[in-house]
Structure formats: structure tokens, C-alpha cells
Write a protein that holds these residues in place. Structure first.
Motif, PDB file in Angstrom:
ATOM      1  N   GLU A  51       0.829  -1.214   0.000  1.00  0.00           N
ATOM      2  CA  GLU A  51       0.000   0.000   0.000  1.00  0.00           C
ATOM      3  C   GLU A  51       0.858   1.256   0.000  1.00  0.00           C
ATOM      4  OE1 GLU A  51      -2.307  -0.232   3.514  1.00  0.00           O
ATOM      5  OE2 GLU A  51      -3.314  -2.084   2.920  1.00  0.00           O
ATOM      6  N   TRP A  86       3.839   1.662  -1.088  1.00  0.00           N
ATOM      7  CA  TRP A  86       4.480   1.846  -2.395  1.00  0.00           C
ATOM      8  C   TRP A  86       3.461   2.362  -3.415  1.00  0.00           C
ATOM      9  CZ3 TRP A  86       4.174   0.523  -7.437  1.00  0.00           C
ATOM     10  CH2 TRP A  86       5.300   0.714  -8.231  1.00  0.00           C
ATOM     11  N   LEU A  87       2.274   1.776  -3.435  1.00  0.00           N
ATOM     12  CA  LEU A  87       1.240   2.223  -4.373  1.00  0.00           C
ATOM     13  C   LEU A  87       0.858   3.677  -4.113  1.00  0.00           C
ATOM     14  CD1 LEU A  87      -1.084  -0.928  -4.382  1.00  0.00           C
ATOM     15  CD2 LEU A  87       0.423  -0.189  -6.237  1.00  0.00           C
ATOM     16  N   SER A 141       1.706   4.741  -7.542  1.00  0.00           N
ATOM     17  CA  SER A 141       0.625   4.258  -8.404  1.00  0.00           C
ATOM     18  C   SER A 141      -0.732   4.496  -7.745  1.00  0.00           C
ATOM     19  CB  SER A 141       0.807   2.756  -8.707  1.00  0.00           C
ATOM     20  OG  SER A 141      -0.250   2.259  -9.491  1.00  0.00           O
ATOM     21  N   GLY A 194      -3.349   2.173  -8.956  1.00  0.00           N
ATOM     22  CA  GLY A 194      -3.280   0.855  -8.356  1.00  0.00           C
ATOM     23  C   GLY A 194      -3.846   0.841  -6.950  1.00  0.00           C
ATOM     24  N   LEU A 195      -3.543   1.862  -6.174  1.00  0.00           N
ATOM     25  CA  LEU A 195      -4.057   1.945  -4.809  1.00  0.00           C
ATOM     26  C   LEU A 195      -5.579   1.990  -4.809  1.00  0.00           C
ATOM     27  CD1 LEU A 195      -3.217   2.287  -1.791  1.00  0.00           C
ATOM     28  CD2 LEU A 195      -3.394   4.763  -2.162  1.00  0.00           C
ATOM     29  N   LEU A 229      -1.762  -6.252  -9.538  1.00  0.00           N
ATOM     30  CA  LEU A 229      -0.987  -5.745  -8.411  1.00  0.00           C
ATOM     31  C   LEU A 229      -0.073  -6.841  -7.886  1.00  0.00           C
ATOM     32  CD1 LEU A 229      -3.544  -3.581  -6.386  1.00  0.00           C
ATOM     33  CD2 LEU A 229      -2.104  -2.956  -8.333  1.00  0.00           C
ATOM     34  N   LEU A 265       5.561   0.357 -14.605  1.00  0.00           N
ATOM     35  CA  LEU A 265       4.409   1.243 -14.591  1.00  0.00           C
ATOM     36  C   LEU A 265       3.980   1.529 -16.022  1.00  0.00           C
ATOM     37  CD1 LEU A 265       5.297   3.845 -11.798  1.00  0.00           C
ATOM     38  CD2 LEU A 265       3.723   1.896 -11.657  1.00  0.00           C
ATOM     39  N   GLU A 294      -0.493   2.352 -13.948  1.00  0.00           N
ATOM     40  CA  GLU A 294      -0.895   1.025 -13.504  1.00  0.00           C
ATOM     41  C   GLU A 294       0.341   0.150 -13.285  1.00  0.00           C
ATOM     42  OE1 GLU A 294      -1.473   2.444 -16.516  1.00  0.00           O
ATOM     43  OE2 GLU A 294      -3.427   1.807 -17.300  1.00  0.00           O
ATOM     44  N   LEU A 295       0.296  -0.660 -12.245  1.00  0.00           N
ATOM     45  CA  LEU A 295       1.385  -1.583 -11.963  1.00  0.00           C
ATOM     46  C   LEU A 295       1.245  -2.823 -12.847  1.00  0.00           C
ATOM     47  CD1 LEU A 295       3.843  -2.433 -10.244  1.00  0.00           C
ATOM     48  CD2 LEU A 295       2.226  -3.337  -8.549  1.00  0.00           C
TER      49      LEU A 295
END
Length: 291
Positions: free
Chosen positions: A97, A99-100, A104, A107-108, A151, A262, A267-268
Motif C-alpha cells: 500500500e 508503495w502504491l 501508483s 493501483g491503490l 498488483l 508502470l 498502472e502496476l
């Protein structure tokens, strides 16, 4: 060890002496010799070859990850020489979380809120078994994703309601088509009542958690698509997979050959090293850590 000249060299008297203290401290227990083998062999293998050796024949116990960095003189750095305990899913999700949130936002936003205690109880009643502890811990953090996304490499975590629906569907199909018994050419049946589907691949396969009692209980595998279940090179457990994902995002590296990127909208995505595009759109290597 007699048929491994590289290990024979590593365990020669001159090389073995510095590691006697490690053996004395930890004793003849699971993982100790494997750890010493990695540390000693690092002196005789180029740094880039060491991950291949550990993957092919030098695995440690699944509770440990070795991330050796080699000094210019060929020695393992002391701060990298000790094993790392696998984090519980809740802690790995906390790291993912963070990192997102930094790199990103899209992504989160895909992470669902936690599953409620009532949802977990209803799922266990429907499945007829307790949810795997790692899966319950994960669902208490995030009840799957709002839509399919990578993810996690190659799969998308399912909400608890979809876990139950997928399990029921596979049970129905297997019951109607003799899919609960192994065929002569398969090691596993098409489905088993003690397989809990926690995530889904892009082609519709289910990644399951094997709840059959025994030494492999908790391992991850693929099932419910074509052929028998597949536990080849399976993760020992969900905690191990999530730990590896968090480690790759924060410390660099990949997850069994897949590296984070990315896409254009943040988006991851996970793919092989040096991948440059996805569906004609550019990919950029994901930043390491929170900086």
C-alpha cells in the motif's frame, strides 16, 4: 556434496573456518546448512549467477529469503548475510500500500476495503472449512480488488464473495464431469473440495490455496481451467508470495522472473526483465522504494 565440485571448494578448510560460528550458533537445523552454502558459494560464483544457483539447487527453507550483495573482494556484506523472516500478509499489504500510494494512485484505488467478520464467517460456512489463516489475514486488509489487475504478478486477488462463487462453480463442474479424481495422465484432479481459490489469472484460471492436510498444506497452485491442478514450483504459502511482492517493490529485483513496471496511466504491471511495452504502450521500470 561429492558430486558438486563448487560446494566441495566452498567447504574446503580455508573457506569453512569463518562460518563455524554460524553453525555453532544455530546448530544442525533446517536452513542452517543451506544458508552457509549460499554464503560460501558466493565467494566462488559471479554475483549474477548466485540467484540462478539458489533457484536451481540451493533453496532455503521457505521462511527465509537471502538477498546477498557482494563486496568488490567477493565477500558477502554482513548486513545481507542473515535470513529474513517472511512477513505476515497484513504487514506485506501495508508495505505494498505504501508503495502504491507513492507511485501508483490508480493501483491503490483498486484495493477494496477489508472484508467484514460476517463476510468471512459466511464464506467459511459456504465452503465447509475454515479459511486459510493467511487468506483470512489478507482479506481483513483488502477484500480483493475492484476489478482485475496485476498488483500481484499474473493474478488478481478475488473478493470473498467471488471466492465462494468460484469454489461453488468449480465444485459443480467437477461433480458433473468426474473432475474430483485424478486422470491417469495428471498428477492432480481438475478440482478438489479443499482447494480455496484466492485469485484469478487473465485467462480465467484460479490460483488456489491447497488445504489438504500434510506437509504441503497452504501451498499455492493453479486449477479450474484445463487439465489437472498444477502445483509445479508452487509458492509454499500466500504469505511468501505477498512478502516477495513487497520486497521487490521496496528493495528491487523480481518475483520469480517477473519485474514491476508502470504503464502510461500509472498502472502496476509485472513482466520479464527489459520489457518495454504493453499492448503497444510504453512501460517504464517501477521505482524502487518510496523515494
Amino acid at each position: 556434496m561429492a558430486d558438486r565440485p563448487d560446494l566441495a571448494l566452498a567447504f574446503s578448510p580455508d573457506n569453512w573456518k569463518p562460518h563455524k560460528a554460524l553453525w555453532k550458533a544455530h546448530g544442525e537445523r533446517e536452513g542452517t546448512r543451506a544458508l552457509i552454502e549460499v554464503l560460501l558459494l558466493a565467494r566462488h560464483l559471479p554475483h549474477e549467477h548466485l540467484p540462478s544457483w539458489t533457484a536451481a539447487g540451493g533453496q532455503l527453507t521457505h521462511h527465509h529469503l537471502i538477498r546477498p550483495s557482494i563486496r568488490p573482494d567477493g565477500r558477502v556484506r554482513q548486513d545481507d548475510a542473515m535470513p529474513q523472516q517472511t512477513l505476515p500478509p497484513s504487514e506485506s499489504w501495508r508495505r505494498i500500500e505504501s508503495w502504491l500510494a507513492t507511485h501508483s494512485a490508480s493501483g491503490l484505488a483498486l484495493l477494496n476495503p477489508p472484508a467484514t467478520p460476517g463476510e468471512l464467517r459466511d464464506a467459511e460456512q459456504a465452503l465447509g472449512i475454515r479459511l486459510p489463516s493467511d487468506l483470512a489475514d489478507s482479506l481483513r486488509c483488502h477484500n480483493g480488488l475492484t476489478t482485475w489487475a496485476t498488483l500481484v504478478p499474473e493474478q488478481s486477488p478475488l473478493p470473498v464473495g467471488e471466492i465462494v462463487d468460484r469454489w461453488k462453480t468449480c465444485m459443480d463442474v467437477a461433480t458433473e464431469n468426474d473432475g474430483l479424481t485424478s486422470r491417469p495422465w495428471d498428477d492432480e484432479p481438475w478440482w478438489h473440495p479443499l482447494w480455496v481459490p484466492w485469485a484469478e489469472s487473465a485467462d480465467g484460471g484460479a490460483q488456489v490455496i491447497d488445504q489438504r492436510p500434510g506437509p504441503s498444506e497452504g501451498r499455492l497452485g493453479w486449477a479450474g481451467h484445463s487439465g489437472g491442478g498444477d502445483f509445479t514450483d508452487s509458492w509454499p504459502g500466500l504469505a511468501d508470495l505477498l512478502h516477495a511482492v513487497a520486497l521487490a517493490l521496496h528493495d528491487g529485483g523480481g518475483v520469480r522472473g517477473l519485474h514491476p513496471y508502470l504503464a502510461t496511466q500509472g498502472e502496476l504491471w509485472w513482466d520479464e526483465v527489459d520489457c518495454q511495452e504493453l499492448d503497444g504502450q510504453p512501460l517504464t521500470p517501477a521505482p524502487i522504494g518510496l523515494s
